[in-house]
Design a protein around this motif. Sequence first.
Motif, PDB file in Angstrom:
ATOM      1  N   ASP A  62       3.057 -29.292  46.275  1.00 28.91           N
ATOM      2  CA  ASP A  62       3.737 -28.378  47.201  1.00 28.91           C
ATOM      3  C   ASP A  62       4.468 -29.173  48.283  1.00 28.91           C
ATOM      4  OD1 ASP A  62       2.889 -25.917  46.052  1.00 28.91           O
ATOM      5  OD2 ASP A  62       0.970 -26.059  47.117  1.00 28.91           O
ATOM      6  N   ASP A 123      14.224 -22.316  50.250  1.00 31.82           N
ATOM      7  CA  ASP A 123      13.290 -21.320  49.730  1.00 31.82           C
ATOM      8  C   ASP A 123      12.201 -21.958  48.851  1.00 31.82           C
ATOM      9  OD1 ASP A 123      12.668 -18.645  50.030  1.00 31.82           O
ATOM     10  OD2 ASP A 123      13.556 -18.100  48.103  1.00 31.82           O
ATOM     11  N   PRO A 125       8.602 -22.574  47.753  1.00 29.84           N
ATOM     12  CA  PRO A 125       7.301 -21.911  47.909  1.00 29.84           C
ATOM     13  C   PRO A 125       6.236 -22.912  48.345  1.00 29.84           C
ATOM     14  CG  PRO A 125       7.834 -22.175  45.593  1.00 29.84           C
ATOM     15  CD  PRO A 125       9.017 -22.663  46.368  1.00 29.84           C
ATOM     16  N   ASP A 129       2.423 -19.227  47.752  1.00 26.93           N
ATOM     17  CA  ASP A 129       3.033 -18.115  48.482  1.00 26.93           C
ATOM     18  C   ASP A 129       4.548 -18.302  48.518  1.00 26.93           C
ATOM     19  OD1 ASP A 129       0.515 -17.057  49.074  1.00 26.93           O
ATOM     20  OD2 ASP A 129       0.349 -18.229  50.926  1.00 26.93           O
ATOM     21  N   GLU A 130       5.221 -17.286  49.021  1.00 25.08           N
ATOM     22  CA  GLU A 130       6.664 -17.395  49.200  1.00 25.08           C
ATOM     23  C   GLU A 130       6.955 -18.425  50.286  1.00 25.08           C
ATOM     24  OE1 GLU A 130       8.633 -13.687  49.847  1.00 25.08           O
ATOM     25  OE2 GLU A 130       7.495 -12.682  48.284  1.00 25.08           O
ATOM     26  N   ALA A 131       8.189 -18.886  50.320  1.00 22.23           N
ATOM     27  CA  ALA A 131       8.605 -19.857  51.333  1.00 22.23           C
ATOM     28  C   ALA A 131       8.437 -19.263  52.729  1.00 22.23           C
ATOM     29  CB  ALA A 131      10.051 -20.257  51.103  1.00 22.23           C
ATOM     30  N   THR A 132       8.010 -20.099  53.645  1.00 24.08           N
ATOM     31  CA  THR A 132       7.892 -19.678  55.042  1.00 24.08           C
ATOM     32  C   THR A 132       9.282 -19.684  55.655  1.00 24.08           C
ATOM     33  OG1 THR A 132       5.726 -20.750  55.141  1.00 24.08           O
ATOM     34  CG2 THR A 132       6.744 -20.142  57.228  1.00 24.08           C
ATOM     35  N   PRO A 133       9.688 -18.586  56.287  1.00 23.01           N
ATOM     36  CA  PRO A 133      11.047 -18.530  56.841  1.00 23.01           C
ATOM     37  C   PRO A 133      11.248 -19.508  58.002  1.00 23.01           C
ATOM     38  CG  PRO A 133       9.852 -16.481  57.273  1.00 23.01           C
ATOM     39  CD  PRO A 133       8.954 -17.349  56.468  1.00 23.01           C
TER      40      PRO A 133
END
Length: 169
Positions: A62, A123, A125, A129-133
């Motif tokens: 990650d 973007d 991940p 989880d989804e990417a942190t904005p």
Amino acid sequence: MFDLVIFLVVALLGFRLLGMLGVGRFGTWPAGAAHAMAAMLVVTASAHFVPESVTVMPNHADLVRMVPPSVPYPDVMVYVTGVLELLGAAGLVLAATRRAAGICLALLFVLLLPANIYAAVSDVPFGGDEATPLWVRIPEQLLYIAVVLWVARSAPRGSVRALRHELVG
């Protein structure tokens, strides 16, 4: 990533509670913050060494994906930053090295900011989880910088004698 802010706050409150109960090491807010940040850094640094097969937490793969393409040897860089986080955590725990550790960690957090920006914009991940904005990543990174600089500013001036006393007793 926002879970780390919660972890930091809970750890800080726990250390301050211990300070209020008479544990001198946690007797001030900056000392409690130093230990809370150290605990958080041990957690975040652990991800740098976790194999990709582990999916219950962020792992090495990650973090490698977060490294911008312009940075050489992303795999090695992730290991190096993990080691630096662990060294910074150790430095924050020792009052005699707290000032230097806080300053070095602030610099590390600034140097890691491009990876956080890249991960948000691309973007990437994280931890399944989804990417942190970006609107979360940047203020969070600024919070960590502010905390370590506050801790560094509040730390007593270190000396070899103070460090020896702290380590040996």
